[in-house]
Design a protein around this motif. Sequence first.
Motif, PDB file in Angstrom:
ATOM      1  N   ARG A 223      15.399  87.980  45.164  1.00 50.72           N
ATOM      2  CA  ARG A 223      16.238  88.906  45.968  1.00 50.72           C
ATOM      3  C   ARG A 223      17.584  89.236  45.453  1.00 50.72           C
ATOM      4  O   ARG A 223      17.803  88.910  44.333  1.00 50.72           O
ATOM      5  CB  ARG A 223      16.612  88.126  47.498  1.00 50.72           C
ATOM      6  CG  ARG A 223      17.334  86.693  47.024  1.00 50.72           C
ATOM      7  CD  ARG A 223      17.080  85.920  48.255  1.00 50.72           C
ATOM      8  NE  ARG A 223      17.879  84.619  48.184  1.00 50.72           N
ATOM      9  CZ  ARG A 223      17.745  83.453  47.572  1.00 50.72           C
ATOM     10  NH1 ARG A 223      16.583  83.530  46.916  1.00 50.72           N
ATOM     11  NH2 ARG A 223      18.502  82.462  47.398  1.00 50.72           N
ATOM     12  N   LEU A 224      18.272  90.056  45.871  1.00 47.70           N
ATOM     13  CA  LEU A 224      19.753  90.395  45.602  1.00 47.70           C
ATOM     14  C   LEU A 224      20.705  90.190  46.592  1.00 47.70           C
ATOM     15  O   LEU A 224      20.380  90.858  47.731  1.00 47.70           O
ATOM     16  CB  LEU A 224      19.674  91.679  45.077  1.00 47.70           C
ATOM     17  CG  LEU A 224      20.993  92.391  44.355  1.00 47.70           C
ATOM     18  CD1 LEU A 224      21.353  91.727  42.773  1.00 47.70           C
ATOM     19  CD2 LEU A 224      20.755  93.763  44.043  1.00 47.70           C
ATOM     20  N   VAL A 225      21.772  89.361  46.517  1.00 50.28           N
ATOM     21  CA  VAL A 225      22.634  89.267  47.678  1.00 50.28           C
ATOM     22  C   VAL A 225      23.949  90.254  47.408  1.00 50.28           C
ATOM     23  O   VAL A 225      24.348  90.274  46.313  1.00 50.28           O
ATOM     24  CB  VAL A 225      23.226  87.757  47.482  1.00 50.28           C
ATOM     25  CG1 VAL A 225      24.379  87.448  48.502  1.00 50.28           C
ATOM     26  CG2 VAL A 225      22.031  86.683  47.566  1.00 50.28           C
ATOM     27  N   LEU A 226      24.339  90.982  48.493  1.00 44.09           N
ATOM     28  CA  LEU A 226      25.078  91.921  48.388  1.00 44.09           C
ATOM     29  C   LEU A 226      26.551  91.432  49.287  1.00 44.09           C
ATOM     30  O   LEU A 226      26.255  90.820  50.439  1.00 44.09           O
ATOM     31  CB  LEU A 226      24.839  93.125  48.848  1.00 44.09           C
ATOM     32  CG  LEU A 226      23.364  93.723  48.466  1.00 44.09           C
ATOM     33  CD1 LEU A 226      23.099  95.013  49.203  1.00 44.09           C
ATOM     34  CD2 LEU A 226      23.344  93.737  46.725  1.00 44.09           C
ATOM     35  N   GLY A 227      27.706  91.697  48.943  1.00 42.03           N
ATOM     36  CA  GLY A 227      28.987  91.517  49.545  1.00 42.03           C
ATOM     37  C   GLY A 227      30.015  92.167  49.300  1.00 42.03           C
ATOM     38  O   GLY A 227      29.796  93.076  48.438  1.00 42.03           O
ATOM     39  N   GLY A 228      31.053  92.071  49.844  1.00 41.40           N
ATOM     40  CA  GLY A 228      31.311  91.271  50.895  1.00 41.40           C
ATOM     41  C   GLY A 228      32.276  91.579  51.785  1.00 41.40           C
ATOM     42  O   GLY A 228      33.205  92.518  51.635  1.00 41.40           O
ATOM     43  N   THR A 229      33.012  90.475  52.593  1.00 37.65           N
ATOM     44  CA  THR A 229      33.801  90.950  53.384  1.00 37.65           C
ATOM     45  C   THR A 229      35.010  89.397  53.181  1.00 37.65           C
ATOM     46  O   THR A 229      34.356  88.278  52.874  1.00 37.65           O
ATOM     47  CB  THR A 229      33.732  90.766  54.918  1.00 37.65           C
ATOM     48  OG1 THR A 229      32.802  89.711  55.444  1.00 37.65           O
ATOM     49  CG2 THR A 229      32.900  92.036  55.063  1.00 37.65           C
ATOM     50  N   ALA A 230      36.101  89.462  53.607  1.00 41.91           N
ATOM     51  CA  ALA A 230      36.968  88.543  53.745  1.00 41.91           C
ATOM     52  C   ALA A 230      37.902  88.561  54.903  1.00 41.91           C
ATOM     53  O   ALA A 230      39.251  89.068  54.650  1.00 41.91           O
ATOM     54  CB  ALA A 230      37.720  88.195  52.493  1.00 41.91           C
ATOM     55  N   GLU A 231      37.454  88.313  56.116  1.00 43.28           N
ATOM     56  CA  GLU A 231      38.161  88.571  57.432  1.00 43.28           C
ATOM     57  C   GLU A 231      38.871  87.216  57.741  1.00 43.28           C
ATOM     58  O   GLU A 231      38.219  86.452  58.249  1.00 43.28           O
ATOM     59  CB  GLU A 231      37.051  89.442  58.369  1.00 43.28           C
ATOM     60  CG  GLU A 231      36.697  90.351  57.982  1.00 43.28           C
ATOM     61  CD  GLU A 231      35.552  90.746  59.005  1.00 43.28           C
ATOM     62  OE1 GLU A 231      35.781  91.203  60.207  1.00 43.28           O
ATOM     63  OE2 GLU A 231      34.423  90.453  58.696  1.00 43.28           O
ATOM     64  N   GLU A 232      40.160  87.349  57.598  1.00 43.08           N
ATOM     65  CA  GLU A 232      40.942  86.150  58.162  1.00 43.08           C
ATOM     66  C   GLU A 232      40.962  85.931  59.468  1.00 43.08           C
ATOM     67  O   GLU A 232      41.096  87.003  60.554  1.00 43.08           O
ATOM     68  CB  GLU A 232      42.322  86.169  57.418  1.00 43.08           C
ATOM     69  CG  GLU A 232      42.366  86.258  55.987  1.00 43.08           C
ATOM     70  CD  GLU A 232      43.804  86.135  55.344  1.00 43.08           C
ATOM     71  OE1 GLU A 232      44.611  85.435  55.967  1.00 43.08           O
ATOM     72  OE2 GLU A 232      43.998  86.023  53.995  1.00 43.08           O
ATOM     73  N   ASP A 233      40.680  84.684  60.028  1.00 43.08           N
ATOM     74  CA  ASP A 233      40.984  84.243  61.495  1.00 43.08           C
ATOM     75  C   ASP A 233      40.027  84.905  62.217  1.00 43.08           C
ATOM     76  O   ASP A 233      39.963  85.072  63.504  1.00 43.08           O
ATOM     77  CB  ASP A 233      42.243  84.630  61.938  1.00 43.08           C
ATOM     78  CG  ASP A 233      43.320  83.663  61.183  1.00 43.08           C
ATOM     79  OD1 ASP A 233      43.265  82.649  61.146  1.00 43.08           O
ATOM     80  OD2 ASP A 233      44.339  84.413  60.735  1.00 43.08           O
ATOM     81  N   ALA A 234      38.881  85.540  61.704  1.00 43.40           N
ATOM     82  CA  ALA A 234      37.728  85.997  62.348  1.00 43.40           C
ATOM     83  C   ALA A 234      36.451  84.819  62.374  1.00 43.40           C
ATOM     84  O   ALA A 234      36.189  84.282  61.660  1.00 43.40           O
ATOM     85  CB  ALA A 234      36.892  87.227  61.656  1.00 43.40           C
ATOM     86  N   TRP A 235      35.967  84.657  63.973  1.00 40.57           N
ATOM     87  CA  TRP A 235      35.147  83.521  64.096  1.00 40.57           C
ATOM     88  C   TRP A 235      33.747  83.988  64.229  1.00 40.57           C
ATOM     89  O   TRP A 235      32.987  83.095  64.415  1.00 40.57           O
ATOM     90  CB  TRP A 235      35.672  82.808  65.364  1.00 40.57           C
ATOM     91  CG  TRP A 235      36.938  81.863  65.085  1.00 40.57           C
ATOM     92  CD1 TRP A 235      38.333  82.231  65.306  1.00 40.57           C
ATOM     93  CD2 TRP A 235      36.867  80.694  64.706  1.00 40.57           C
ATOM     94  NE1 TRP A 235      38.886  81.278  64.733  1.00 40.57           N
ATOM     95  CE2 TRP A 235      38.304  80.191  64.556  1.00 40.57           C
ATOM     96  CE3 TRP A 235      36.282  79.665  64.253  1.00 40.57           C
ATOM     97  CZ2 TRP A 235      38.711  79.013  64.004  1.00 40.57           C
ATOM     98  CZ3 TRP A 235      36.441  78.467  64.019  1.00 40.57           C
ATOM     99  CH2 TRP A 235      37.695  78.072  63.892  1.00 40.57           C
ATOM    100  N   SER A 236      33.462  85.234  64.520  1.00 44.42           N
ATOM    101  CA  SER A 236      32.101  85.735  65.031  1.00 44.42           C
ATOM    102  C   SER A 236      31.085  85.520  63.676  1.00 44.42           C
ATOM    103  O   SER A 236      31.240  85.738  62.574  1.00 44.42           O
ATOM    104  CB  SER A 236      32.320  87.029  65.056  1.00 44.42           C
ATOM    105  OG  SER A 236      30.695  87.794  65.393  1.00 44.42           O
ATOM    106  N   LEU A 237      30.080  84.710  64.015  1.00 44.32           N
ATOM    107  CA  LEU A 237      28.902  84.608  63.150  1.00 44.32           C
ATOM    108  C   LEU A 237      27.678  85.686  63.548  1.00 44.32           C
ATOM    109  O   LEU A 237      26.858  85.596  62.698  1.00 44.32           O
ATOM    110  CB  LEU A 237      28.330  83.127  63.462  1.00 44.32           C
ATOM    111  CG  LEU A 237      29.210  82.139  63.085  1.00 44.32           C
ATOM    112  CD1 LEU A 237      28.565  80.691  63.401  1.00 44.32           C
ATOM    113  CD2 LEU A 237      29.256  82.064  61.508  1.00 44.32           C
ATOM    114  N   GLU A 238      28.076  86.599  64.012  1.00 44.63           N
ATOM    115  CA  GLU A 238      27.022  87.813  64.506  1.00 44.63           C
ATOM    116  C   GLU A 238      27.348  88.863  63.259  1.00 44.63           C
ATOM    117  O   GLU A 238      28.559  89.344  63.233  1.00 44.63           O
ATOM    118  CB  GLU A 238      27.312  88.488  65.386  1.00 44.63           C
ATOM    119  CG  GLU A 238      26.823  87.539  66.836  1.00 44.63           C
ATOM    120  CD  GLU A 238      25.335  87.134  66.859  1.00 44.63           C
ATOM    121  OE1 GLU A 238      24.479  88.277  66.454  1.00 44.63           O
ATOM    122  OE2 GLU A 238      25.039  86.110  66.915  1.00 44.63           O
ATOM    123  N   PRO A 239      26.279  89.135  62.641  1.00 43.55           N
ATOM    124  CA  PRO A 239      26.431  90.461  61.638  1.00 43.55           C
ATOM    125  C   PRO A 239      26.819  91.600  62.251  1.00 43.55           C
ATOM    126  O   PRO A 239      26.403  91.858  63.249  1.00 43.55           O
ATOM    127  CB  PRO A 239      25.050  90.289  60.779  1.00 43.55           C
ATOM    128  CG  PRO A 239      24.391  89.002  61.211  1.00 43.55           C
ATOM    129  CD  PRO A 239      25.005  88.700  62.504  1.00 43.55           C
TER     130      PRO A 239
END
Length: 317
Positions: A223-239
Amino acid sequence: MGTEADCDVLVIGGGVVGLTTAVVLAERGVRVRLWTRDPVERTTSAVAGALWWPYRIEPVTAVRAWALRSLEVYEELAARPGTTGVRMVEGVLGETPLDEVGAWAAARLPGLRGATAEEYPAGSGVWARLPLIDMSTHLPWLRQRLLAAGGAVETRAVADFAEAGAPVVVNCTGLAARDLVPDPSVRPVRGQLVVVENPGIDTWTVSTDADGATTYFFPQPGRLVLGGTAEEDAWSLEPDPAVAGEIVRRCAALRPEIAGARVLEHRVGLRPARDTVRLERAPLAGGWLLVHNYGHGGAGVTVAWGCAEEAAGLAAG
């Protein structure tokens, strides 16, 4: 504290930091038990990319020492990639002039050089050969190494350190330390990834745009893993589908063949960020000892072995 001291040290937290710490202790002859809220395959560490390189972690001087020690271990583990999940893979750190990579790293990475325009058309970059860890293999391997050394693993949530029944407790709970310690300075930095079929890419790339957004792709087995984000103080685990689409678009701008790759999976993880890593002893009333080892941000894999050895020393001392 509890009364059943069936171990010398209890490690709380089953991510890469907790597992590695428990392994170091067990292999030093310490009776170790590890409690993890989630099976190791479902911890935050399981979501990681996971490239060895300091990212979002302080203090700088200590981090470099921890990272270099971890590099030594990963280089050894890379001799058995199918077993350990660790490989040495070449790639480009974009927007990183060679003269800005500190001597601390250059001295240990002899193959470090400026990337060519063909290797990184987007601008200046550094070509490096770094450890790239397949966490789906590495975490279960760490667990098995711990068990082989005589340690024990139990899936168990902890609401209070008073539940522990050991004279020494090592707190490797990451983001959960926010409530458990409690330490409100620990906060989430949300990272979203897209996993796709690998269209034939065998090198990794990390690129940072003018706004500071980081784009990366890491070739992992199958596989190939693509990213990404770095959202501070964000709690959602939903993509977020819109974010996923943007990640694919940014990666495809670097390697066009990514655009047509079939999506296999979406992942979200919450990095346990803190202004500085907390790695220290905290003697408590009643004669028992608490050792903190948390707040590694986006670099838990990068510093895991260095921090584990220091934490093990604090626990034994």
